[in-house]
Design an enzyme around this catalytic site. Structure first.
Site, PDB file in Angstrom:
ATOM      1  N   GLY A  16      -2.037   7.054  -6.931  1.00 21.56           N
ATOM      2  CA  GLY A  16      -1.650   5.787  -6.637  1.00 21.56           C
ATOM      3  C   GLY A  16      -0.713   6.077  -5.295  1.00 21.56           C
ATOM      4  O   GLY A  16      -0.223   4.680  -5.276  1.00 21.56           O
ATOM      5  N   ILE A  17      -0.983   6.377  -4.285  1.00 20.70           N
ATOM      6  CA  ILE A  17      -0.803   6.393  -3.141  1.00 20.70           C
ATOM      7  C   ILE A  17      -0.722   5.324  -2.550  1.00 20.70           C
ATOM      8  O   ILE A  17      -0.280   5.080  -1.803  1.00 20.70           O
ATOM      9  CB  ILE A  17      -1.192   7.947  -2.291  1.00 20.70           C
ATOM     10  CG1 ILE A  17      -0.179   8.058  -1.048  1.00 20.70           C
ATOM     11  CG2 ILE A  17      -2.066   7.611  -2.414  1.00 20.70           C
ATOM     12  CD1 ILE A  17      -0.416   9.565  -0.784  1.00 20.70           C
ATOM     13  N   ASP A  64     -10.785   9.427  -9.712  1.00 19.46           N
ATOM     14  CA  ASP A  64     -11.262   9.712 -11.398  1.00 19.46           C
ATOM     15  C   ASP A  64     -10.205  10.071 -12.435  1.00 19.46           C
ATOM     16  O   ASP A  64     -10.624  11.559 -12.881  1.00 19.46           O
ATOM     17  CB  ASP A  64     -12.415   9.990 -11.289  1.00 19.46           C
ATOM     18  CG  ASP A  64     -13.160   9.630 -12.841  1.00 19.46           C
ATOM     19  OD1 ASP A  64     -12.290   8.797 -13.422  1.00 19.46           O
ATOM     20  OD2 ASP A  64     -14.622   9.264 -13.073  1.00 19.46           O
ATOM     21  N   LEU A  65      -9.356   9.311 -13.105  1.00 18.17           N
ATOM     22  CA  LEU A  65      -8.501  10.076 -13.559  1.00 18.17           C
ATOM     23  C   LEU A  65      -8.905  10.327 -15.043  1.00 18.17           C
ATOM     24  O   LEU A  65      -8.173  10.724 -15.782  1.00 18.17           O
ATOM     25  CB  LEU A  65      -6.921   9.228 -14.180  1.00 18.17           C
ATOM     26  CG  LEU A  65      -5.920   8.816 -12.876  1.00 18.17           C
ATOM     27  CD1 LEU A  65      -5.108   7.726 -13.222  1.00 18.17           C
ATOM     28  CD2 LEU A  65      -5.401  10.734 -12.758  1.00 18.17           C
ATOM     29  N   SER A  90       0.140  -1.680 -11.784  1.00 20.24           N
ATOM     30  CA  SER A  90       1.277  -2.150 -12.686  1.00 20.24           C
ATOM     31  C   SER A  90       1.745  -3.914 -14.086  1.00 20.24           C
ATOM     32  O   SER A  90       2.796  -3.507 -14.278  1.00 20.24           O
ATOM     33  CB  SER A  90       2.031  -1.527 -12.020  1.00 20.24           C
ATOM     34  OG  SER A  90       2.029  -2.199 -10.960  1.00 20.24           O
ATOM     35  N   SER A 131       8.999   3.508 -17.461  1.00 15.97           N
ATOM     36  CA  SER A 131       9.148   2.322 -16.996  1.00 15.97           C
ATOM     37  C   SER A 131      10.342   1.952 -18.132  1.00 15.97           C
ATOM     38  O   SER A 131      10.416   2.272 -19.489  1.00 15.97           O
ATOM     39  CB  SER A 131       8.347   1.153 -17.064  1.00 15.97           C
ATOM     40  OG  SER A 131       8.311  -0.066 -17.796  1.00 15.97           O
ATOM     41  N   GLU A 133      10.167  -0.738 -19.905  1.00 11.51           N
ATOM     42  CA  GLU A 133       9.080  -1.324 -20.497  1.00 11.51           C
ATOM     43  C   GLU A 133       9.384  -0.157 -21.753  1.00 11.51           C
ATOM     44  O   GLU A 133       8.758  -1.137 -23.244  1.00 11.51           O
ATOM     45  CB  GLU A 133       7.777  -2.112 -20.080  1.00 11.51           C
ATOM     46  CG  GLU A 133       7.284  -2.737 -18.956  1.00 11.51           C
ATOM     47  CD  GLU A 133       8.094  -4.488 -19.820  1.00 11.51           C
ATOM     48  OE1 GLU A 133       7.722  -4.572 -21.305  1.00 11.51           O
ATOM     49  OE2 GLU A 133       8.375  -4.920 -19.473  1.00 11.51           O
ATOM     50  N   TYR A 155       1.093  -1.833 -22.222  1.00 13.29           N
ATOM     51  CA  TYR A 155       1.819  -0.885 -21.181  1.00 13.29           C
ATOM     52  C   TYR A 155       3.173   0.136 -21.245  1.00 13.29           C
ATOM     53  O   TYR A 155       3.404   1.350 -21.343  1.00 13.29           O
ATOM     54  CB  TYR A 155       2.393  -2.252 -19.909  1.00 13.29           C
ATOM     55  CG  TYR A 155       2.888  -1.610 -18.484  1.00 13.29           C
ATOM     56  CD1 TYR A 155       2.117  -1.551 -17.834  1.00 13.29           C
ATOM     57  CD2 TYR A 155       4.118  -1.224 -18.662  1.00 13.29           C
ATOM     58  CE1 TYR A 155       3.291  -0.606 -16.712  1.00 13.29           C
ATOM     59  CE2 TYR A 155       4.565  -0.858 -17.524  1.00 13.29           C
ATOM     60  CZ  TYR A 155       4.416  -0.198 -16.682  1.00 13.29           C
ATOM     61  OH  TYR A 155       4.891  -0.005 -15.257  1.00 13.29           O
ATOM     62  N   HIS A 185      11.989  -1.994  -9.074  1.00 17.52           N
ATOM     63  CA  HIS A 185      12.028  -2.097  -7.908  1.00 17.52           C
ATOM     64  C   HIS A 185      10.879  -2.517  -6.952  1.00 17.52           C
ATOM     65  O   HIS A 185       9.688  -2.580  -6.781  1.00 17.52           O
ATOM     66  CB  HIS A 185      12.412  -0.105  -7.984  1.00 17.52           C
ATOM     67  CG  HIS A 185      11.059  -0.073  -8.005  1.00 17.52           C
ATOM     68  ND1 HIS A 185      10.919   0.658  -9.459  1.00 17.52           N
ATOM     69  CD2 HIS A 185      10.352   0.371  -7.618  1.00 17.52           C
ATOM     70  CE1 HIS A 185      10.269   1.807  -9.578  1.00 17.52           C
ATOM     71  NE2 HIS A 185       9.457   1.868  -8.518  1.00 17.52           N
TER      72      HIS A 185
HETATM   73  P1  NAP Z   1       1.470  -0.227  -7.854  1.00 20.52           P
HETATM   74  O1  NAP Z   1       2.181  -1.158  -6.518  1.00 20.52           O
HETATM   75  O2  NAP Z   1       1.291  -1.153  -8.856  1.00 20.52           O
HETATM   76  O3  NAP Z   1       1.127   1.412  -7.934  1.00 20.52           O
HETATM   77  C1  NAP Z   1      -0.415   1.080  -8.521  1.00 20.52           C
HETATM   78  C2  NAP Z   1      -1.606   2.116  -8.236  1.00 20.52           C
HETATM   79  O4  NAP Z   1      -2.046   3.181  -8.798  1.00 20.52           O
HETATM   80  C3  NAP Z   1      -2.268   1.306  -6.737  1.00 20.52           C
HETATM   81  O5  NAP Z   1      -2.592   1.693  -5.820  1.00 20.52           O
HETATM   82  C4  NAP Z   1      -3.283   1.085  -8.036  1.00 20.52           C
HETATM   83  O6  NAP Z   1      -4.581   0.803  -6.897  1.00 20.52           O
HETATM   84  C5  NAP Z   1      -3.552   2.136  -8.977  1.00 20.52           C
HETATM   85  N1  NAP Z   1      -4.054   2.817  -9.601  1.00 20.52           N
HETATM   86  C6  NAP Z   1      -4.775   2.513 -10.754  1.00 20.52           C
HETATM   87  N2  NAP Z   1      -5.488   2.793 -11.942  1.00 20.52           N
HETATM   88  C7  NAP Z   1      -5.558   3.533 -11.249  1.00 20.52           C
HETATM   89  C8  NAP Z   1      -6.598   4.753 -11.526  1.00 20.52           C
HETATM   90  N3  NAP Z   1      -7.309   4.601 -12.283  1.00 20.52           N
HETATM   91  N4  NAP Z   1      -6.079   5.892 -10.877  1.00 20.52           N
HETATM   92  C9  NAP Z   1      -5.827   6.077  -9.711  1.00 20.52           C
HETATM   93  N5  NAP Z   1      -4.795   4.557 -10.002  1.00 20.52           N
HETATM   94  C10 NAP Z   1      -5.369   3.944  -9.815  1.00 20.52           C
HETATM   95  O7  NAP Z   1       2.500   0.430  -8.860  1.00 20.52           O
HETATM   96  P2  NAP Z   1       4.840   0.401  -8.419  1.00 20.52           P
HETATM   97  O8  NAP Z   1       5.138  -0.777  -8.347  1.00 20.52           O
HETATM   98  O9  NAP Z   1       3.846   1.378  -6.785  1.00 20.52           O
HETATM   99  O10 NAP Z   1       4.387   1.506  -9.052  1.00 20.52           O
HETATM  100  C11 NAP Z   1       4.361   2.743  -9.154  1.00 20.52           C
HETATM  101  C12 NAP Z   1       4.825   3.235 -10.515  1.00 20.52           C
HETATM  102  O11 NAP Z   1       5.455   3.083 -11.119  1.00 20.52           O
HETATM  103  C13 NAP Z   1       3.878   2.708 -12.126  1.00 20.52           C
HETATM  104  O12 NAP Z   1       3.036   4.036 -12.467  1.00 20.52           O
HETATM  105  C14 NAP Z   1       4.095   1.672 -12.076  1.00 20.52           C
HETATM  106  O13 NAP Z   1       3.894   1.557 -13.450  1.00 20.52           O
HETATM  107  C15 NAP Z   1       5.382   2.305 -12.668  1.00 20.52           C
HETATM  108  N6  NAP Z   1       6.872   1.394 -13.031  1.00 20.52           N
HETATM  109  C16 NAP Z   1       6.584   0.157 -11.380  1.00 20.52           C
HETATM  110  C17 NAP Z   1       7.808  -0.723 -11.432  1.00 20.52           C
HETATM  111  C18 NAP Z   1       8.354  -1.050 -10.272  1.00 20.52           C
HETATM  112  O14 NAP Z   1       9.201  -1.976 -11.177  1.00 20.52           O
HETATM  113  N7  NAP Z   1       7.438  -1.095  -9.606  1.00 20.52           N
HETATM  114  C19 NAP Z   1       9.107  -0.164 -12.526  1.00 20.52           C
HETATM  115  C20 NAP Z   1       9.033   0.285 -13.633  1.00 20.52           C
HETATM  116  C21 NAP Z   1       7.765   1.357 -13.413  1.00 20.52           C
HETATM  117  P3  NAP Z   1      -5.251  -0.304  -7.154  1.00 20.52           P
HETATM  118  O15 NAP Z   1      -3.988  -1.175  -7.310  1.00 20.52           O
HETATM  119  O16 NAP Z   1      -5.887  -0.594  -6.140  1.00 20.52           O
HETATM  120  O17 NAP Z   1      -5.911  -0.181  -9.077  1.00 20.52           O
END
Ligand code: NAP
Length: 329
Positions: A16-17, A64-65, A90, A131, A133, A155, A185
């Site tokens: 998910g870079i 492909d996870l 997310s 999370s 959550e 989730y 965040h």
């Molecule tokens: P984000 O911006 O939504 O990034 C997640 C990435 O994962 C996106 O680039 C998405 O790509 C990709 N993804 C989705 N489905 C996938 C799959 N099947 N295989 C590979 N990649 C996939 O989220 P973030 O804010 O960076 O958060 C990073 C992690 O922290 C996530 O796991 C999130 O659940 C967790 N988290 C975040 C928060 C927060 O407040 N930001 C809080 C708690 C937990 P597409 O968008 O192209 O689908």
């Protein structure tokens, strides 16, 4: 880049870079001299806006996870020493519409990665993006590493599974596997579906005369909001310790949606009360207990403190939204 350079540099693999955290962590690790390899989902390979500026410094593989053989081929090719698992949809409401997909990615994806590590690079260190959550309807306030789980959506349930699976591989297979219990965040790279960015974007667009009003749900909802750049630093610190462990990453403070509106609109010289409407149909019943994290363990063991505070975060986001409008006009 030649092979010899790679041998002496630690390699980090980030799933998910292309997301918010993936892009900040990539910048952070590149500065530290890492070779950074990332995966983006094969359903959306064009989604690289947040990492476009560093594309020539990182390596990106399609992901492909759901395919264990494909994941293992990535581990055999790059032999990462650190693995950060961010892949997720997310937006948690989406997990109600697609609970099976959420489970496949958020839960099973963790087991697949841990299996790849166990078989191919057992010395690699693993960070799981857990999370707040997982606490859903929290049993205590604030929440710490020992607060019981009580998730309330697919989730959160899947994140509990990933969280426990990381602990299981740590305890049963001796892997260096950690879960960061991440509270909200944000940043200018936050997706616009989230309330923070919805507000900062609207404040900028209203200021520039592109919109007239913003409709929101409960303005009195409170959240623990930090800056993503601070959180990725803590994730890296978690993988540099003598012993693996799980940490709450949070600010320990809450602010209301109303505070956020006030801060964002006043930053552009407006009074939010003239533009923000509270929609009763999207009104959720008041939350009985707050999601707010207790980051004491991270402070004491990692020496971590958030550096960007609420006001600065909101202003940074509004400024970036204004800048984006000016650039694309
Ligand atoms: P984000 O911006 O939504 O990034 C997640 C990435 O994962 C996106 O680039 C998405 O790509 C990709 N993804 C989705 N489905 C996938 C799959 N099947 N295989 C590979 N990649 C996939 O989220 P973030 O804010 O960076 O958060 C990073 C992690 O922290 C996530 O796991 C999130 O659940 C967790 N988290 C975040 C928060 C927060 O407040 N930001 C809080 C708690 C937990 P597409 O968008 O192209 O689908």
């Amino acid at each position: 880049m030649g092979t010899q350079t790679h041998i002496s540099r630690p390699t980090a693999l980030i799933t998910g870079i292309g997301g918010q955290d993936g892009s900040y962590l990539s910048e952070f690790l590149l500065e530290k001299g890492y070779r950074v390899v990332g995966t983006i989902p094969d359903h959306n390979p064009a989604n690289i806006d947040r990492i476009r500026h560093i594309l020539d410094m990182i390596e990106v593989a399609e992901d492909d996870l759901f395919d264990q053989e494909h994941i293992e081929s990535i581990f055999r090719k790059y032999r990462p020493s650190e693995v950060y698992n961010f892949a997720a949809n997310s937006v948690l409401s989406a997990s109600f519409h697609q609970p099976i997909l959420a489970t496949m990615v958020l839960a099973m994806g963790v087991t697949r990665l841990l299996e790849a590590i166990r078989k191919i690079t057992p010395e690699a260190r693993f960070f799981q993006a857990s999370s707040s959550e997982i606490f859903g309807k929290p049993r205590e306030v604030p929440q710490s590493e020992t607060t019981p789980f009580h998730p309330r959506n697919p989730y959160g349930v899947s994140k509990v599974y990933g969280h426990l699976m990381a602990i299981t591989y740590r305890e049963n297979h001796g892997l260096y596997a950690c879960s960061g219990i991440l509270f909200n965040h944000e940043s200018p790279r936050r997706s616009p579906e989230f309330v923070t960015r919805k507000i900062t974007r609207a404040a900028a667009r209203i200021r520039m005369g592109l919109e007239r009003e913003l409709r929101l749900g409960n303005l009195d909802s409170r959240r623990d909001w930090g800056f993503a750049g601070d959180y990725v630093r803590a994730m890296w610190l978690m993988l540099q310790q003598d012993q693996p462990g799980d940490f709450v990453l949070a600010t320990g403070e809450t602010h209301s949606v109303r505070d956020l509106c006030e801060e964002a609109f006043s930053h552009v010289g407006l009074d939010y009360r003239d533009f923000v409407a509270q929609e009763s149909e999207s009104f959720r019943p008041p939350e009985t207990a707050q999601l707010v994290g207790n980051p004491t363990k991270a402070r004491e063991l990692l020496g971590w403190e958030p550096r960007v505070h609420f006001r600065e975060l909101v202003r940074m986001m509004v400024d970036a939204d204004l800048e984006e409008i000016r650039r694309t006009r």
